[in-house]
Scaffold this motif. Structure first.
Motif, short mmCIF file in Angstrom:
data_model
loop_
_atom_site.label_atom_id
_atom_site.label_comp_id
_atom_site.label_asym_id
_atom_site.label_seq_id
_atom_site.Cartn_x
_atom_site.Cartn_y
_atom_site.Cartn_z
N GLY A 277 7.71 -0.97 -5.95
CA GLY A 277 6.73 -1.72 -5.17
C GLY A 277 5.79 -1.17 -5.50
N PRO A 278 4.46 -2.01 -4.55
CA PRO A 278 3.51 -1.38 -4.60
C PRO A 278 2.91 -0.38 -4.19
CG PRO A 278 3.47 -3.44 -3.61
CD PRO A 278 4.70 -3.45 -3.55
N ARG A 279 2.26 0.15 -4.30
CA ARG A 279 1.49 1.79 -4.86
C ARG A 279 1.34 2.01 -3.20
NH1 ARG A 279 -1.11 0.06 -8.61
NH2 ARG A 279 -0.89 0.97 -10.84
N CYS A 280 0.49 1.54 -2.26
CA CYS A 280 -0.08 1.61 -1.01
C CYS A 280 1.36 1.42 -0.25
CB CYS A 280 -0.60 0.92 -0.77
SG CYS A 280 -0.12 -0.41 -1.25
N TRP A 281 3.11 0.40 -0.62
CA TRP A 281 3.78 0.55 0.45
C TRP A 281 3.80 2.03 -0.11
CZ3 TRP A 281 4.09 -1.67 4.80
CH2 TRP A 281 3.91 -3.02 5.28
N ARG A 282 4.71 1.87 -0.88
CA ARG A 282 5.59 3.03 -1.01
C ARG A 282 4.88 4.15 -0.15
NH1 ARG A 282 5.51 1.57 -6.13
NH2 ARG A 282 3.93 3.74 -7.66
N GLU A 283 3.50 4.95 -0.09
CA GLU A 283 3.57 5.65 0.66
C GLU A 283 3.83 6.14 1.58
OE1 GLU A 283 1.01 8.31 -0.61
OE2 GLU A 283 0.67 7.43 -2.74
N GLY A 284 3.58 4.59 2.11
CA GLY A 284 3.69 4.84 3.45
C GLY A 284 5.73 4.30 3.81
N PHE A 285 6.43 3.68 3.27
CA PHE A 285 7.71 3.70 3.26
C PHE A 285 8.67 5.82 3.14
CE2 PHE A 285 8.11 -0.61 1.61
CZ PHE A 285 8.12 -0.62 3.01
N GLY A 286 7.18 6.33 1.92
CA GLY A 286 7.43 7.85 1.82
C GLY A 286 7.41 8.89 2.71
N LEU A 287 6.49 8.30 4.03
CA LEU A 287 7.07 9.07 5.29
C LEU A 287 7.36 8.92 6.00
CD1 LEU A 287 4.53 10.72 5.74
CD2 LEU A 287 3.29 9.68 6.78
N LEU A 288 8.97 7.85 6.47
CA LEU A 288 9.48 7.75 6.99
C LEU A 288 10.63 8.32 7.72
CD1 LEU A 288 10.37 3.31 6.07
CD2 LEU A 288 8.79 4.34 7.94
N GLU A 289 10.87 9.28 6.81
CA GLU A 289 11.77 10.46 6.80
C GLU A 289 11.03 12.11 7.51
OE1 GLU A 289 14.23 10.80 3.77
OE2 GLU A 289 15.02 8.56 3.80
N ASN A 290 9.63 11.98 7.59
CA ASN A 290 9.30 12.87 7.88
C ASN A 290 9.07 12.60 9.33
OD1 ASN A 290 7.24 14.62 8.82
ND2 ASN A 290 6.41 14.66 6.31
N ALA A 291 10.09 13.73 10.02
CA ALA A 291 9.96 13.88 11.11
C ALA A 291 9.11 14.51 11.43
CB ALA A 291 11.38 14.47 12.46
N ASP A 292 7.81 15.04 10.50
CA ASP A 292 6.47 15.32 11.47
C ASP A 292 5.71 14.54 11.88
OD1 ASP A 292 7.88 17.93 11.33
OD2 ASP A 292 7.05 18.81 9.49
N THR A 293 6.10 13.51 11.74
CA THR A 293 4.41 12.15 11.60
C THR A 293 4.57 11.50 13.03
OG1 THR A 293 6.66 10.81 10.77
CG2 THR A 293 4.49 11.72 9.31
N VAL A 294 3.32 11.78 13.33
CA VAL A 294 3.32 10.77 15.04
C VAL A 294 3.28 9.22 14.18
CG1 VAL A 294 2.04 12.78 15.63
CG2 VAL A 294 0.44 10.44 14.91
N ILE A 295 3.32 8.03 16.15
CA ILE A 295 3.75 7.46 15.77
C ILE A 295 2.53 6.22 15.01
CG2 ILE A 295 4.43 4.98 17.31
CD1 ILE A 295 5.15 7.01 19.11
N VAL A 296 1.53 6.60 15.52
CA VAL A 296 -0.10 6.03 15.32
C VAL A 296 -0.19 6.26 13.22
CG1 VAL A 296 -1.66 7.88 15.45
CG2 VAL A 296 -2.29 5.14 15.93
N GLN A 297 0.57 7.02 12.58
CA GLN A 297 0.07 7.07 11.30
C GLN A 297 1.40 6.36 10.90
OE1 GLN A 297 0.92 11.33 11.41
NE2 GLN A 297 -0.03 11.75 9.39
N HIS A 298 2.75 5.83 11.40
CA HIS A 298 3.15 5.05 11.37
C HIS A 298 2.82 3.47 10.81
CE1 HIS A 298 6.26 7.52 9.89
NE2 HIS A 298 6.24 8.18 10.78
N LEU A 299 2.69 3.56 12.24
CA LEU A 299 1.94 1.81 12.47
C LEU A 299 0.47 1.95 11.36
CD1 LEU A 299 0.99 1.53 16.41
CD2 LEU A 299 3.16 0.67 14.31
N LEU A 300 -1.04 2.70 10.99
CA LEU A 300 -1.58 2.45 10.24
C LEU A 300 -1.51 2.61 8.96
CD1 LEU A 300 -3.83 5.54 11.65
CD2 LEU A 300 -4.41 2.81 11.95
N LEU A 301 -0.45 2.70 8.10
CA LEU A 301 0.08 3.20 6.80
C LEU A 301 0.29 1.55 6.77
CD1 LEU A 301 1.87 6.12 6.97
CD2 LEU A 301 0.21 5.19 5.26
#
Length: 257
Positions: free
Chosen positions: A80-104
């Motif tokens: 898929g598109p690079r920018c979506w892969r960057e966001g989806f690739g972070l989904l399993e990282n438990a160290d991320t915060v909610i607002v990061q996922h929204l922003l991605l």
């Protein structure tokens, strides 16, 4: 999936939110935000607020299908598109915060998908007649963002730390990203609408690269932002299904069926 109209976009997003809630998948964070925006756009279409409601139905369907295509490609074979892969690739990282996922999600969908959907809905000179209706969506986004801000603030009690390290709070991040990105997306839509198919593909690729760079900055911040995010994360709930449900009810609308 391929939606044929805005109703099917809403149903498709509701399905993603429902499955993400069941599986405890952070993909549901942005999907919950996007579902509520789409419901509000549909209401505006039915209320006759747009110059051309049928055209906005087509636009929103094309817009939604960009997200569904990226979602399906990632789950199928991590493409898929690079920018979506960057966001989806972070989904399993438990160290991320909610607002990061929204922003991605906001970054990929607006900095890439919006321009493409607009240009394909109104190619050539017809793109200029779409401007007012796209600007009206900013008002809809503003209402949803205000509601989601309250949800994020309740879920992230230390999110204001980002202000103290020179970053932005949830309100400023979401508002800045949406307003600034949509303004740039309009100019890119006009560019794409006037291009040949070959030229358009090259421009889309450049937009994807740029959005992917922005995504990396959100996903892997530097300086004092990183330790601030670690502290913020320590106060957020580990209950992913509960967070999705909380975000999905930000507009106090009907629950996901």
């Amino acid at each position: 999936m391929k939606a044929q109209n805005i109703d099917e976009v809403v149903d498709g997003l509701a399905g993603i939110v429902r499955e993400a809630t069941r599986a405890g998948d952070r993909i549901g964070y942005f999907a919950a935000l996007y579902r509520q925006v789409t419901v509000e756009v549909r209401t505006a279409i039915h209320s006759g607020l747009f110059d051309d409601g049928a055209r906005m139905n087509r636009f929103d369907t094309a817009f939604g299908n960009r997200y569904f295509d990226a979602h399906d490609a990632w789950h199928r074979n991590r493409t898929g598109p690079r920018c979506w892969r960057e966001g989806f690739g972070l989904l399993e990282n438990a160290d991320t915060v909610i607002v990061q996922h929204l922003l991605l999600g906001v970054n990929a969908h607006i900095n890439l998908d919006l321009s493409v959907a607009a240009a394909r809905t109104s190619p050539g000179g017809a793109i200029h007649s779409l401007r007012r209706d796209l600007l009206l969506i900013n008002d809809i986004l503003g209402r949803v963002v205000l509601a989601v801000q309250d949800s994020v603030g309740a879920l992230s009690p230390l999110l204001s730390l980002l202000d103290r390290v020179g970053a932005r709070t949830d309100e400023q991040i979401l508002d800045f990203s949406i307003r600034q990105s949509r303004q740039e997306a309009w100019y890119n839509a006009v560019l794409l609408a006037g291009q040949t198919e070959e030229e358009r593909e090259a421009t889309i690729d450049r937009l994807d690269v740029r959005a992917a760079v922005l995504a990396r900055l959100v996903a892997r911040p530097s300086g004092l932002v990183r330790p601030a995010l670690e502290l913020i994360r320590s106060t957020e709930s580990d209950d992913v299904p509960a967070v999705i449900t909380h975000l999905d009810h930000a507009m106090a609308g009907p629950s996901v069926p």
